[in-house]
Design an enzyme around this catalytic site. Structure first.
Site: not given
Length: 520
Positions: A71, A361
């Site tokens: 991303h 993450y």
């Protein structure tokens, strides 16, 4: 002490963006300095004793931080979330209790596989992550524009991403790598077909819908819980880039989706999304015909598979984006999300991909932004109190002052009650653990087969045809042995699909040979 408070006050005003009283140009340490142009005023040659030059060049060399591992390219906007329906029968989350309640938020849209400079129109998954600044902490909804994923085994994730990225020898995209990986990991076929349909080339961020994909648990005060899947559906409806249009968008303006989002917000055309939730009682989970913890499958909204139970959705909120960030680096590049950022009333399910992401993450943010990434203003929760998280790179606040680096009741610290659920609701998990569900099974072919055959009904025949054409165009770039593996793999899904792909690739081969001969 007064001097320290004064300095802290100045720092706070700077951090809040109040710069009107600071008009004199200075060096980094605050020393007033002349206009930063031209050679030294006294005509001497440039040297390392020119502190301002050294400072400017050294800082320039350190402006960039590591880009996101996935991303990498994205855009963000601020907005608010409003509760539009009463869901207190299934929910005990403060942010969602009370019709009309509003919560500020920020949403980031992104590509997934390629680097920060890639085109937004490329065939790729798209991300839609939203951080809600609630009264009980920051709650992150980390979504993709597809309701399912390639894999259910987290050990496969690095290989999945490497297969979609650039060839380590040439640094070019290599379809051989991608299709070699797909044909060795058949649980990915459901996602592959969706990716090669026009769903894989969304036209703009405003038309993107976001799906959590994972099951979460919404826990009630009595310990009972429901499995839930949340998704945000664009109120504009889907808008696809098709064929040459997708290529033109990428070639002419690789940032077209970001430009569209920002221009719409600036003219007051605020994009909106409807928040929906699908609910499964744990007692019903064994009877759905698939494993709701398997993120390679979707929760059926009634499109397909026709022979499996429908899991209806309930709309409960509205997301509106209405403000563009003032500074991209501070508010978008440093924006950090994680599926582990939850609030009271929410627990993770046993989905192994979800649990792996809950580590990956925050760990990626520690590498990219430092151990104190949660203190960056765009990520910070004003109610945070945890003196065990202190020191380290990026500590620019008071660092909890003289408080000890531990917590106890003797310090007057309040603690939340443990968030537990009644174990009897997990009875079906013992059945699940006895099945080898990580291995390839019939559902890994059923779901892509039903998707392929349902496309003409819930989209159109043209939509299905374009998906096949997109697959053909990609497979035609691979070596012959890879093609044979592709034909065999698609035959397991649907013999007709395999035959169509093979015919199309052979036709492209024949056309290429004919063109080559005509040039002799």
């Amino acid at each position: 002490m007064l001097i320290e408070r004064g300095l802290l006050s100045i720092m706070a005003s700077k951090c809040s963006g109040t710069w009107s009283t600071y008009k004199t140009y200075t060096t980094a340490n605050g020393c007033p300095f002349m206009k930063p142009e031209g050679p030294p005023a006294d005509g001497r040659t440039l040297a390392l004793n020119d502190h301002h030059l050294v400072e400017s060049l050294a800082h320039f060399n350190r402006e960039k931080i590591p880009e996101r591992a996935v991303h990498a390219k994205g855009a963000a906007a601020y907005g608010e979330f409003e509760v539009t329906a009463d869901i207190s029968d299934i929910c005990n989350i403060d942010m969602l209790l009370g019709v009309g309640k509003k919560t500020p938020c920020v949403t980031r849209f992104s590509t997934t596989g390629l680097e920060r400079g890639s085109a937004e129109g490329m065939r790729d998954l798209k991300g839609m992550a939203t951080k809600f600044y609630t009264k009980e902490g920051n709650w992150d909804w980390v979504c993709l524009n597809f309701p399912f994923f390639f894999i259910r085994d987290p050990l496969k994730f690095p290989s999945l991403m490497h297969a979609q990225r650039r060839d380590p020898r040439t640094n070019l995209l290599n379809p051989n790598m991608y299709w070699d990986w797909v044909t060795s990991n058949h649980e990915s076929l459901h996602m592959v077909l969706l990716q090669f349909s026009d769903f894989g080339t969304m036209f703009n961020w405003r038309s993107l819908s976001g799906y959590m994909g994972h099951a979460y648990k919404w826990v009630m005060p009595n310990g009972s819980f429901k499995y839930v899947h949340i998704f945000l559906s664009s109120d504009r409806g889907p808008n696809f880039s098709q064929g040459e249009q997708a290529k033109d968008n990428s070639d002419l303006d690789p940032d077209h989706a970001t430009r569209d989002l920002y221009e719409a917000i600036e003219r007051g055309d605020y994009p909106t999304w409807t928040a929906n939730v699908q609910v499964v009682d744990p007692a019903e989970a064994p009877d759905l015909g698939f494993n709701i913890l398997d993120v390679t499958k979707h929760w059926n909204l009634g499109t397909y598979p026709k022979d499996l139970p429908k899991i209806p959705s309930r709309p409960f909120g509205k997301l509106t984006l209405n403000r563009i960030p003032d500074n991209f680096f501070a508010e978008v590049e440093q924006l950090a999300f994680s599926p582990s950022n939850m609030v009271p009333g929410v627990l993770p399910s046993e989905d192994p991909i979800l649990q792996a992401r809950m580590f990956a993450y925050p760990d990626a943010q520690r590498y990219r932004l430092g151990p104190n990434h949660h203190k960056i203003p765009v990520n910070q929760c004003p109610m945070t109190f945890n003196p065990t998280l202190r020191d380290g790179t990026g500590t620019f606040d008071a660092n909890y002052g003289s408080l000890p680096g531990y917590v106890s009741e003797s310090q007057g610290v309040n603690f939340a009650r443990p968030q537990e659920h009644d174990p009897k609701f997990n009875a079906w998990l013992s059945q699940l653990s006895s099945r080898p569900w990580m291995q390839t099974n019939e559902n890994d072919y059923k779901f892509p087969r039903d998707f392929y055959n349902a496309l003409p009904e819930f989209r159109s025949q043209e939509f299905q045809d374009k998906m096949v054409e997109n697959i053909i165009a990609s497979v035609a770039q691979t070596r012959r042995e890879i093609r044979e593996k592709v034909y065999h793999t698609f035959h397991l899904v649907d013999p007709e699909l395999s035959a169509r792909v093979k015919r199309g690739v052979e036709k492209m081969d024949a056309s290429f040979k004919q063109v080559s001969l005509s040039r002799l």
